[in-house]
Structure formats: C-alpha cells, structure tokens
Design a protein around this motif. Structure first.
Motif, PDB file in Angstrom:
ATOM      1  N   GLU A 208       0.710  -1.695   0.020  1.00 19.79           N
ATOM      2  CA  GLU A 208       0.348   0.104  -0.023  1.00 19.79           C
ATOM      3  C   GLU A 208       1.421   0.947   0.179  1.00 19.79           C
ATOM      4  O   GLU A 208       0.590   2.455  -0.989  1.00 19.79           O
ATOM      5  CB  GLU A 208      -0.906   0.042   1.111  1.00 19.79           C
ATOM      6  N   PHE A 209       1.798   1.548   0.773  1.00 24.02           N
ATOM      7  CA  PHE A 209       3.287   2.341   0.919  1.00 24.02           C
ATOM      8  C   PHE A 209       3.565   2.847  -0.611  1.00 24.02           C
ATOM      9  O   PHE A 209       3.245   4.096  -0.993  1.00 24.02           O
ATOM     10  CB  PHE A 209       4.002   2.003   1.574  1.00 24.02           C
ATOM     11  N   LEU A 210       3.669   1.530  -1.283  1.00 21.84           N
ATOM     12  CA  LEU A 210       4.694   2.206  -2.477  1.00 21.84           C
ATOM     13  C   LEU A 210       3.679   2.363  -3.857  1.00 21.84           C
ATOM     14  O   LEU A 210       4.278   2.816  -4.754  1.00 21.84           O
ATOM     15  CB  LEU A 210       5.417   0.324  -2.718  1.00 21.84           C
ATOM     16  N   LYS A 211       2.635   1.843  -3.657  1.00 20.50           N
ATOM     17  CA  LYS A 211       0.975   2.240  -4.807  1.00 20.50           C
ATOM     18  C   LYS A 211       1.037   3.717  -4.850  1.00 20.50           C
ATOM     19  O   LYS A 211       1.254   4.572  -5.606  1.00 20.50           O
ATOM     20  CB  LYS A 211      -0.383   1.576  -4.162  1.00 20.50           C
ATOM     21  N   SER A 212       1.390   3.956  -3.084  1.00 23.47           N
ATOM     22  CA  SER A 212       1.309   5.974  -3.316  1.00 23.47           C
ATOM     23  C   SER A 212       2.604   6.623  -3.476  1.00 23.47           C
ATOM     24  O   SER A 212       2.882   7.800  -3.599  1.00 23.47           O
ATOM     25  CB  SER A 212       0.890   6.412  -2.296  1.00 23.47           C
ATOM     26  N   TYR A 213       3.729   5.662  -3.647  1.00 24.81           N
ATOM     27  CA  TYR A 213       5.163   6.261  -3.423  1.00 24.81           C
ATOM     28  C   TYR A 213       5.451   6.808  -5.184  1.00 24.81           C
ATOM     29  O   TYR A 213       5.111   6.153  -6.395  1.00 24.81           O
ATOM     30  CB  TYR A 213       6.164   5.713  -3.375  1.00 24.81           C
ATOM     31  N   ARG A 214       5.829   8.472  -4.876  1.00 20.32           N
ATOM     32  CA  ARG A 214       6.152   8.903  -6.690  1.00 20.32           C
ATOM     33  C   ARG A 214       7.364   8.703  -7.570  1.00 20.32           C
ATOM     34  O   ARG A 214       7.026   9.449  -8.177  1.00 20.32           O
ATOM     35  CB  ARG A 214       5.813  10.602  -5.492  1.00 20.32           C
ATOM     36  N   GLY A 215       8.113   8.228  -7.306  1.00 22.25           N
ATOM     37  CA  GLY A 215       9.045   8.153  -7.345  1.00 22.25           C
ATOM     38  C   GLY A 215       9.176   6.679  -8.129  1.00 22.25           C
ATOM     39  O   GLY A 215       8.252   6.143  -8.178  1.00 22.25           O
ATOM     40  N   ALA A 216      10.321   6.093  -9.065  1.00 20.48           N
ATOM     41  CA  ALA A 216      11.065   5.015  -9.637  1.00 20.48           C
ATOM     42  C   ALA A 216      11.281   4.200  -8.721  1.00 20.48           C
ATOM     43  O   ALA A 216      12.163   3.624  -7.606  1.00 20.48           O
ATOM     44  CB  ALA A 216      11.446   5.537 -10.863  1.00 20.48           C
ATOM     45  N   MET A 217      10.950   2.919  -9.359  1.00 17.29           N
ATOM     46  CA  MET A 217      11.227   1.923  -8.363  1.00 17.29           C
ATOM     47  C   MET A 217      12.145   0.582  -9.054  1.00 17.29           C
ATOM     48  O   MET A 217      11.766   0.129 -10.448  1.00 17.29           O
ATOM     49  CB  MET A 217       9.986   1.242  -8.298  1.00 17.29           C
ATOM     50  N   LEU A 218      13.100   0.187  -9.267  1.00 20.11           N
ATOM     51  CA  LEU A 218      13.492  -1.221  -9.552  1.00 20.11           C
ATOM     52  C   LEU A 218      13.985  -2.103  -8.414  1.00 20.11           C
ATOM     53  O   LEU A 218      14.442  -1.720  -7.653  1.00 20.11           O
ATOM     54  CB  LEU A 218      15.420  -1.389 -10.606  1.00 20.11           C
TER      55      LEU A 218
END
Length: 672
Positions: A208-218
């Motif tokens: 849930e936290f990462l769904k609202s994260y604004r940056g890029a993810m690898l």
C-alpha cells in the motif's frame, strides 16, 4: 531519469551481458529478474556506481537520489531505532548541524562590516537559504511523524522506537534499513528482496505504501505475488542480454512464451537455410565450375548473425520418499503452556492435529509462530500441560536456523548422501542441482557456504529423508524461483501431515486447507482456528491493511469484532474441522463487545475533535513558517539585526511547537 546504453560486463571467461539496454523513467515500476548468477547484483552495482561496465554508458539526471536496500544485514552503530531511521542517508545530520551553526553566526552579525566581512555574510546567507530549502525538501517538520508511521507499518511497536539497535536480531535490523530507505523518499527506490524478513501484515502495508510512492522503483524479489502487484515492466537477464517486457510477471510469462515461439521458428528457418547452403558447398565445392558459387555460399553462412536459443534448464521433479503411515491423531496438545522466564507465550493450549491435515500457522512477527512450531516439533518443552505424539509419527522439521546443524567438515554431496544412503548418486545430484548446487559446487565444504547456501542444503536434506509429519518454518526465504517450484511440487504430492509457517502467499495458498492464527496479547498469545481457508484470511488482511492505510477512523468490520470477542485461548478443536466450526462458538461475548464499543465511541469522538483542532493549528504554524522562510530569503531583513533575531527566535519556537503538535497528532492517529 536513468539510462543504461550498450552495457557489457565480463568476469574472467564468463560474460554476464552484452550490449544491454534499460531505461527508467520518473514513474517506472520495474522488476529485475533472472536465474542466480545471471548478473542481477552486478547490474545493480553498475547502477549505483559501485562497479563500472566494461563498455557502454550509464546516464543519470543531475542530483539523482537513489535509495538502496541490499540483502546483507547492515552494520549499525549504537543508536535507537528512531534515530537511525531519521538519519536517512546522513544528509539530515549535516543539514541540521549547518543550520544551527549558521543561525548562531547570523544572530551575531556586526552592523558595521568590512567588504570582506560583508562578502562572507552574503555567502552565509546564501548557504543558509540552501540549507533551509533542503530541509524543506526533506519535510523536516513532519519527518519524525512519518518515521514513526513507517516503523509501525514495518511491525515495530511505539515502545521499540527508543530501544537500541543492539537489542534486535538481523531480521528486525533489515526492517530498520528498509524503513530508513522509505523515509528518504528518493527519486529511485532500488530494493533487493525487501519482503524476505517481513510478515504478511508488513508486506501488505509495504504494498500500500509503495502504491502511493511518487518516484521510480527497481525491485529484485522472489516473492511473485509482491512483484505482480507492484510492477508494470519486467527486465529479464537471459542469454547475456537484458529483455524488457511490459506488464507484471503474469504478462511477462505470456510475452516470453510468445517471443520464444517466434525465436524457435526463426532459429529453425535459419538452420534450414544454413543446411541448404552447406549442402551446396559440400556437393559442389570441389568442382572448378562451381567453386565461385560454393565460396559465395560459405561467405553467406559466415556473415549470418546466428540466432541463439536459450539454454534449456532441466525441470527437476521430486517426490518425498515414502514413509510409514502415522496414527489418526498425529499430535495432541492438552492445556499446554509455554513460558520464557516471567513471560507467558501460550497458556492452556489444546489442539488435535489429525493425519493428513495441512495447516498454515499465521500471525504477525513476534506473535509466537516459531515458538508453536518448536513446541510441536519437541524443540522446546511445555511449561505445563501435555504434548503427545501419535503412533508411528516420523517427524521432519525445518527451522529458520536449521542450516547451523550441518557438519562444517563435510561437503554438500556428503551431507546429502548421508541423509539418503539408499538413493542413487544420480538422483542425489539431481536434488542438489534443484537447489542450485551443480558440477563442482557439490564438493564445497559446508563450513565455507553462505547462510543462504546452508539453508538450501538443509532443505534438500529434508526432501531426502522419509517423514510423515512435516513442520516447515519459512522454507522459501533463500530459494530462487526454480528451487521454490521444486519444493512446491514436492509438497503438493506429499501424503503426510503438514504444518507450515511462511509469508510467501503464492507458495502457501495451494498447500493448505486450514489456517491457525496467533494473536499476541499481554497475557499470552491467543491461538485461533479460522473459519475460512488461506484465501479468506488473506482477503481479510488486505482489507484491514487498506482501512488502516486510508485512516478511515474507528470503523470495524463485523469479522474483526467477532475475532476480538473470542476467548483468550481457543477451545480444543481438531484441525480437520477448522473449516466447519459452528458460528455459535464465536458469538459468546457479542454483548460485551457492543458495550465496549459504545463506551469507546465517546472517547473516540473526543480524540477526533482534538485531532481536528491540532490539524488546524499545524496548518497555521506551517503557513507562518512559510512566511518566515520567505522573509529570511530577503536580503534586506539582514540590515535590521533586531528583526532578524526576532525571526530566528520565532522560527525556533515554531519548530518546537510543531514537533510537539505533530507528536500528539501521531499519538491520536495511533489511538484511533
């Protein structure tokens, strides 16, 4: 934002990748996958600048901030959890120190200055403005509240925030490291196996936290359920290349299958063409009249860009060796209690495990899942009550620390052969290969293996030993996708009784038919047989997590209320009847729950009113803070020393006031 262009990397004679390309944009959600040894870790190091490519270019946007979580347990100094998380990447400490020094220096500026002193003051003013701007970007005044929110999501209790890091195990330290990376709010999150040390509740919160994260993810992870929910692109290292696929892992599997079908057809066509050309050369190469045409065809073959098919990996399948059948009741617990010193873990626990049961033991970290498994496996004794093993029970036990039982002087193959002396060496080597030990690696001594390698050896030994009652504690933590598949297939065909602790949703779901939840309480954990299967439990947890994340206030689902009303320890129940227990056994305390809810609603309203008031006060304080920030950015304010000092003092007072109000707001939000 980040571009890898024609990257090549080689170690000795082994080429990891050639002319690899990858592009990450500001909102990329990317999974990096590939078999062990393909080069995932090396590619990550190249992105971080820790290693250089043999050829090619890595381009980044200016001032790109990368938050990196490695698999290794970090080395922390003797700070508290909250202090360590709020250090971020070390920048904050330097900025706070610089702000204090500059404020002190600016508050003692002389009104009459030399040209040199005036130039120095101007430089200090510019530096002070940059420091304030960077602290504002870090959201300094809300940072502690955000840190506590993240730590709570990671499974820490408020009482843990001020405890020393020295008091925590490696798994909890990894949670601290992950919390720190999340609080950084970097431009690019680079997470390597972020779910390895998390329980289900923390994994769901992280999603849930990462769904609202604004940056890029690898993301690098063997948790396929986690990746499926998180990513919109897959980068796969295969055949010394990096292939890009749009969509999640399910979409990747379809696209890769389609790509390989086309590739095999192209390869077959090319081989047919080569065979045709070679046939002409073989037939007419020696004839003078055809020599020129034959040579032309040789050159055609040499100029071809040969299509390579991916290496066919052998699909190892394995069945557990047959064991004698156990009695109908595999294990019986009667009023069993477990204590460590003055602390009670379980009290008056009664449970019957029938032959053939397949039970998932679930609950937050620290609730007692591993303790219960140890009790069932006779690794610890009950402080009171009875734990009775049934007739002809042959126990197989895999603990998280099972790897430490290996003989450090024996080789991998010796350990495995000793476990199954009657099995042929070819079959033993096949099992070793399924757990990533092939060729000469099986001759490595166990003493030189890494923690993950030892765990895989211990798991392979378990699969070789006959048993009719298996207890498994987080068996997939150190397995890649292929090894995990081997274990899953073996357990699906297992005919004995199974009790399993795991946070791997897609692994556990097809294996169990009943769920036992452990809920921690001050007087000892409650052990509760749930009325649904694992999918029902998972759905309930997803809904709970979304409610908490959305901060919907005091609403509670009826199912949660009935669980809260259950007795301190569940009544004796056979796990074969977990799914058919009558609803009446859960309703005995419904009235008292309603009364408690009515009473607490009055308190909640008071808390909500106080929180609303504090939110308005925080907003007003932040508005005034913004005004002061603009005033301090105006050079003319520094001509009036008295006004400057007043603004600096007001800024300090506002910061202290905000800190107090944010702490109370966070406390009220936690209570609600």
């Amino acid at each position: 934002m980040l571009h890898l262009i024609n990257i090549s990397k080689q170690y000795g004679s082994k080429t990891l990748f050639e002319n690899a390309e990858a592009h990450l944009n500001h909102r990329s959600r990317v999974a990096l996958i590939g078999p062990n040894g393909a080069g995932k870790s090396t590619l990550i190091k190249i992105i971080l600048g820790q290693e250089s490519a043999d050829s090619g270019n890595v381009t980044r946007v200016k001032h790109l901030v990368i938050g990196h979580l490695a698999q290794e347990v970090p080395r922390f100094e003797g700070r508290t959890i909250l202090e360590e998380v709020m250090r971020l990447d070390g920048r904050r400490e330097g900025l706070l120190k610089a702000r204090i020094e500059l404020e002190e220096k600016l508050s003692h500026m002389s009104e009459t200055t030399t040209d040199a002193a005036e130039k120095e003051q101007q430089q200090d003013l510019e530096r002070y403005g940059r420091v304030l701007e960077e602290l504002e970007q870090l959201d300094e005044y809300r940072l502690e509240a955000k840190a506590k929110e993240i730590l709570t999501g990671m499974g820490f209790a408020p009482k843990d925030f001020d405890r020393s890091l020295k008091e925590f195990s490696g798994g909890w330290l990894m949670r601290v490291a992950l919390s720190r990376v999340l609080l950084m709010d970097p431009d690019l999150l680079l997470l390597d196996e972020p779910t390895n040390h998390l329980d289900l509740e923390s994994i769901l919160w992280l999603e849930e936290f990462l769904k609202s994260y604004r940056g890029a993810m690898l993301l690098v992870s063997h948790d396929t359920a986690f990746l499926n929910r998180m990513v919109t692109e897959v980068l796969e290292i295969d055949q010394k290349k990096v292939f890009s696929y749009r969509g999640n892992l399910d979409s990747y599997a379809v696209q890769k299958s389609e790509r390989l079908t086309v590739l095999r057809a192209q390869h077959a066509g090319q081989q047919a063409k080569i065979a045709e050309l070679q046939s002409f050369v073989d037939r007419f190469g020696a004839k003078a009249t055809k020599a020129r045409q034959a040579q032309s065809r040789v050159k055609q073959i040499e100029k071809m860009d040969l299509i390579e098919l991916p290496e066919e990996r052998s699909n190892v399948r394995f069945r557990f060796p047959p064991a004698i059948q156990s009695g109908k009741e595999v294990l019986t617990l009667k009023n069993a209690s477990v204590r460590f010193g003055e602390k009670t873990i379980f009290k008056d626990l009664s449970w019957v495990i029938p032959r053939g049961a397949r039970v998932a033991i679930v609950g937050v970290n620290g609730a007692g899942k591993t303790t219960l498994l140890k009790l069932l496996g006779h690794r610890i004794e009950a402080a009171a009550g009875e734990v009775k093993e049934g007739h002809n029970v042959k126990l197989g036990y895999y603990a998280q620390m099972q790897a430490e039982t290996l003989d450090s002087q024996k080789t991998i193959i010796q350990e495995l052969e000793q476990t199954a002396p009657e099995m042929g060496i070819a079959q033993v080597r096949a099992i070793a290969g399924a757990f990533l030990f092939s060729g000469d690696t099986v001759e490595k001594k166990c003493g030189v293996l890494s923690g993950g390698e030892k765990a895989r050896v211990a798991l392979a030994k378990l699969l070789l030993a006959p048993s009719n009652f298996l207890l498994l504690d987080e068996p997939t933590n150190h397995l890649d996708v292929e090894s995990r598949g081997v274990l899953l297939d073996a357990l699906r065909g297992y005919e004995g009784t199974l009790c399993l602790v795991s946070h791997d949703r897609e692994f556990i779901s097809p294996l169990v038919d009943s769920v036992l939840e452990i809920q921690p309480t001050p007087g000892g954990s409650r052990v509760i047989p749930l009325l649904g299967g694992y999918e029902d439990y998972l759905q309930k947890k997803v809904l709970e997590t979304r409610e908490k994340t959305a901060q919907k206030g005091p609403q509670k689902a009826p199912a949660k209320a009935s669980l809260a009303a259950m007795p301190e320890v569940a009544p004796p129940v056979s796990s074969s009847k977990l799914n058919s227990a009558p609803a009446s056994q859960f309703s005995s305390a419904s009235a008292s729950v309603s009364e408690k809810t009515a009473v607490s609603n009055n308190q909640r309203r008071a808390w909500e009113q106080e929180r609303d008031k504090i939110e308005k006060e925080i907003s007003q304080a932040e508005s005034r803070q913004s005004v002061i920030h603009d005033l301090l950015a105006d050079d003319s304010v520094y001509d009036d020393q008295a006004k400057l000092n007043a603004l600096l003092e007001e800024q300090k007072a506002l910061e202290k006031n905000l800190h107090s109000k944010l702490s109370r707001w966070e406390e009220l939000s936690h209570l609600l």
